[in-house]
Motif scaffolding. Structure first.
Motif, PDB file in Angstrom:
ATOM      1  N   UNK A  30     -14.839  43.541 -25.777  1.00 56.58           N
ATOM      2  CA  UNK A  30     -15.158  44.456 -26.876  1.00 56.58           C
ATOM      3  C   UNK A  30     -16.550  44.194 -27.437  1.00 56.58           C
ATOM      4  N   UNK A  31     -16.941  42.906 -27.463  1.00 58.22           N
ATOM      5  CA  UNK A  31     -18.247  42.541 -28.013  1.00 58.22           C
ATOM      6  C   UNK A  31     -19.388  42.806 -27.037  1.00 58.22           C
ATOM      7  N   UNK A  32     -19.066  43.329 -25.853  1.00 61.93           N
ATOM      8  CA  UNK A  32     -20.111  43.642 -24.888  1.00 61.93           C
ATOM      9  C   UNK A  32     -20.679  42.423 -24.182  1.00 61.93           C
ATOM     10  N   UNK A  33     -19.863  41.363 -24.075  1.00 64.29           N
ATOM     11  CA  UNK A  33     -20.355  40.132 -23.456  1.00 64.29           C
ATOM     12  C   UNK A  33     -20.233  40.133 -21.938  1.00 64.29           C
ATOM     13  N   UNK A  34     -19.612  41.150 -21.383  1.00 63.60           N
ATOM     14  CA  UNK A  34     -19.510  41.227 -19.941  1.00 63.60           C
ATOM     15  C   UNK A  34     -18.262  41.943 -19.488  1.00 63.60           C
ATOM     16  N   UNK A  35     -17.961  41.757 -18.196  1.00 68.72           N
ATOM     17  CA  UNK A  35     -16.827  42.410 -17.556  1.00 68.72           C
ATOM     18  C   UNK A  35     -15.701  41.413 -17.343  1.00 68.72           C
ATOM     19  N   UNK A  36     -14.488  41.939 -17.228  1.00 69.66           N
ATOM     20  CA  UNK A  36     -13.353  41.063 -16.971  1.00 69.66           C
ATOM     21  C   UNK A  36     -12.162  41.832 -16.455  1.00 69.66           C
ATOM     22  N   UNK A  37     -11.312  41.133 -15.703  1.00 72.66           N
ATOM     23  CA  UNK A  37     -10.064  41.728 -15.228  1.00 72.66           C
ATOM     24  C   UNK A  37      -9.031  41.730 -16.357  1.00 72.66           C
ATOM     25  N   UNK A  38      -8.325  42.844 -16.456  1.00 74.55           N
ATOM     26  CA  UNK A  38      -7.214  42.967 -17.394  1.00 74.55           C
ATOM     27  C   UNK A  38      -6.103  43.765 -16.733  1.00 74.55           C
ATOM     28  N   UNK A  39      -4.856  43.480 -17.066  1.00 74.16           N
ATOM     29  CA  UNK A  39      -3.785  44.386 -16.625  1.00 74.16           C
ATOM     30  C   UNK A  39      -4.032  45.772 -17.215  1.00 74.16           C
ATOM     31  N   UNK A  40      -3.738  46.801 -16.460  1.00 75.85           N
ATOM     32  CA  UNK A  40      -4.029  48.160 -16.917  1.00 75.85           C
ATOM     33  C   UNK A  40      -3.260  48.533 -18.178  1.00 75.85           C
ATOM     34  N   UNK A  41      -2.057  47.963 -18.360  1.00 79.41           N
ATOM     35  CA  UNK A  41      -1.300  48.323 -19.560  1.00 79.41           C
ATOM     36  C   UNK A  41      -1.982  47.799 -20.819  1.00 79.41           C
ATOM     37  N   UNK A  42      -2.857  46.802 -20.672  1.00 81.06           N
ATOM     38  CA  UNK A  42      -3.635  46.304 -21.808  1.00 81.06           C
ATOM     39  C   UNK A  42      -4.962  47.043 -21.907  1.00 81.06           C
ATOM     40  N   UNK A  43      -5.713  47.064 -20.815  1.00 81.95           N
ATOM     41  CA  UNK A  43      -7.042  47.670 -20.852  1.00 81.95           C
ATOM     42  C   UNK A  43      -7.026  49.138 -21.205  1.00 81.95           C
ATOM     43  N   UNK A  44      -6.071  49.902 -20.651  1.00 80.96           N
ATOM     44  CA  UNK A  44      -6.029  51.339 -20.893  1.00 80.96           C
ATOM     45  C   UNK A  44      -5.587  51.686 -22.306  1.00 80.96           C
ATOM     46  N   UNK A  45      -4.919  50.754 -22.982  1.00 81.39           N
ATOM     47  CA  UNK A  45      -4.430  51.039 -24.339  1.00 81.39           C
ATOM     48  C   UNK A  45      -5.459  50.720 -25.416  1.00 81.39           C
ATOM     49  N   UNK A  46      -6.582  50.131 -25.030  1.00 80.92           N
ATOM     50  CA  UNK A  46      -7.617  49.766 -26.002  1.00 80.92           C
ATOM     51  C   UNK A  46      -8.702  50.837 -26.008  1.00 80.92           C
ATOM     52  N   UNK A  47      -8.887  51.544 -27.112  1.00 80.70           N
ATOM     53  CA  UNK A  47      -9.863  52.643 -27.142  1.00 80.70           C
ATOM     54  C   UNK A  47     -11.311  52.184 -27.014  1.00 80.70           C
ATOM     55  N   UNK A  48     -11.572  50.894 -27.227  1.00 83.08           N
ATOM     56  CA  UNK A  48     -12.945  50.395 -27.131  1.00 83.08           C
ATOM     57  C   UNK A  48     -13.346  50.025 -25.707  1.00 83.08           C
ATOM     58  N   UNK A  49     -12.360  50.015 -24.783  1.00 84.13           N
ATOM     59  CA  UNK A  49     -12.632  49.583 -23.417  1.00 84.13           C
ATOM     60  C   UNK A  49     -12.568  50.754 -22.447  1.00 84.13           C
ATOM     61  N   UNK A  50     -13.218  50.563 -21.297  1.00 80.87           N
ATOM     62  CA  UNK A  50     -13.213  51.574 -20.246  1.00 80.87           C
ATOM     63  C   UNK A  50     -13.180  50.854 -18.898  1.00 80.87           C
ATOM     64  N   UNK A  51     -12.625  51.508 -17.911  1.00 86.27           N
ATOM     65  CA  UNK A  51     -12.597  50.907 -16.579  1.00 86.27           C
ATOM     66  C   UNK A  51     -13.991  50.902 -15.965  1.00 86.27           C
ATOM     67  N   UNK A  52     -14.423  49.715 -15.548  1.00 82.72           N
ATOM     68  CA  UNK A  52     -15.683  49.607 -14.821  1.00 82.72           C
ATOM     69  C   UNK A  52     -15.420  49.778 -13.332  1.00 82.72           C
ATOM     70  N   UNK A  53     -14.275  49.273 -12.884  1.00 84.24           N
ATOM     71  CA  UNK A  53     -13.801  49.492 -11.519  1.00 84.24           C
ATOM     72  C   UNK A  53     -12.339  49.912 -11.588  1.00 84.24           C
ATOM     73  N   UNK A  54     -11.966  50.803 -10.710  1.00 88.44           N
ATOM     74  CA  UNK A  54     -10.587  51.261 -10.675  1.00 88.44           C
ATOM     75  C   UNK A  54      -9.674  50.184 -10.069  1.00 88.44           C
ATOM     76  N   UNK A  55      -8.380  50.261 -10.312  1.00 89.79           N
ATOM     77  CA  UNK A  55      -7.451  49.278  -9.728  1.00 89.79           C
ATOM     78  C   UNK A  55      -7.516  49.292  -8.202  1.00 89.79           C
ATOM     79  N   UNK A  56      -7.390  48.126  -7.604  1.00 88.44           N
ATOM     80  CA  UNK A  56      -7.362  47.987  -6.151  1.00 88.44           C
ATOM     81  C   UNK A  56      -6.031  47.384  -5.743  1.00 88.44           C
ATOM     82  N   UNK A  57      -5.522  47.824  -4.604  1.00 85.71           N
ATOM     83  CA  UNK A  57      -4.170  47.468  -4.203  1.00 85.71           C
ATOM     84  C   UNK A  57      -3.996  45.957  -4.022  1.00 85.71           C
ATOM     85  N   UNK A  58      -5.059  45.256  -3.642  1.00 86.35           N
ATOM     86  CA  UNK A  58      -4.929  43.804  -3.438  1.00 86.35           C
ATOM     87  C   UNK A  58      -4.740  43.051  -4.748  1.00 86.35           C
TER      88      UNK A  58
END
Length: 290
Positions: free
Chosen positions: A220-248
């Motif tokens: 949120x503070x703009x310090x970089x990128x990170x992996x998050x489970x989609x149920x967390x990342x997608x529910x936060x209005x301040x965040x956006x997907x930088x890369x889409x989910x990958x099957x692996x």
């Protein structure tokens, strides 16, 4: 010698220290030490001895550990066969789950179970560590894994997808070339730690965190990128997907329990409830936006 003394000694034998055994049993450090010393006096033989690496069991201690393990196995088998079999489920049900999941997307499912089964005393414990179900650390474990333990049985509830997230402003700046692609070092679990190392092999992080809520705050503070489970990342209005989910990066969400508890009424009712209730939120776990 009574079983409670043997149980305390067995906890020490498993954990290897007075403090760890005390934490496991929820008692004071001094209680563990005092009870084991009293047991040694009663048996007239030393059970533990100090070594260069801490404490280790004596020959008598090794023999007592084996005996205590057999007693514990018989008692747990008796409990599984003779408890929780009433037509109406009742009694204590200990469930362990990952903190970020239990406190968010799973809590409404737990709440509806409690409303439907008021005679069950549901106890939720959160940990990212492995739980020894065979030793009844918990009755049920909700875990993200693609390889559940061979000694356990359970049900695969859904798929947990993960993606790379950043703040909206940070992702926009990276895409326009105004900012470089930086990664937050994470140590919340083996999965996100491994995936971050693969994405950022030079391991150059200006910030490292060891808990998911800290990862979210840093993103949120703009310090970089990170992996998050989609149920967390997608529910936060301040965040956006930088890369889409990958099957692996997909993980199964499993409801696991020891095979001795398969016919226990409260475990069966909880399993069936979670199987039904998870369908309403499975799209959030799977990262489906529409």
């Amino acid at each position: 010698m009574n079983w409670d003394d043997a149980r305390i000694f067995l906890s020490f034998a498993r954990e290897g220290s007075f403090s760890a055994a005390a934490k496991r049993l929820g008692v004071q450090h001094s209680t563990i030490s005092r009870r084991i010393h009293a047991l040694e006096t009663q048996l007239a033989t030393p059970l533990i001895e100090r070594s260069a690496n801490g404490f280790q069991l004596t020959a008598s201690g090794v023999e007592l550990r084996a005996t205590a393990l057999r007693i514990e196995k018989e008692m747990l088998a008796f409990e599984a066969d003779n408890s929780g079999q009433n037509e109406d489920p009742s009694g204590e049900l200990k469930v362990t789950a990952v903190a970020n999941m239990a406190s968010s997307i799973l809590m409404p499912l737990f709440a509806s179970f409690c409303r439907e089964n008021p005679s069950v005393d549901l106890r939720i414990e959160v940990t990212n560590d492995s739980v020894r179900l065979a030793e009844r650390d918990a009755d049920v474990a909700l875990r993200q894994t693609n390889s559940p333990g061979e000694t356990l049985i359970g049900t695969r509830l859904t798929t947990v997808a993960s993606a790379v997230y950043g703040s909206k402003s940070y992702c926009a700046a990276v895409h326009t070339g105004e900012s470089s692609e930086n990664w937050i070092g994470v140590d919340c679990c083996d999965y996100h730690r491994t995936w971050t190392r693969q994405a950022c092999p030079d391991l150059q992080h200006s910030l490292c965190v060891d808990e998911t809520s800290l990862t979210i705050a840093a993103i949120r503070e703009g310090l970089g990128l990170g992996f998050l489970p989609c149920f967390i990342g997608d529910s936060d209005p301040d965040l956006i997907r930088f890369r889409e989910p990958e099957i692996q990066h997909n993980l199964g969400l499993w409801l696991l329990y020891h095979r001795d508890l398969r016919d226990t009424k409260r475990v069966k009712v909880f399993r069936e409830h979670m199987q039904r209730a998870i369908t309403d939120v499975s799209h959030r776990f799977e990262g489906k936006l529409n």
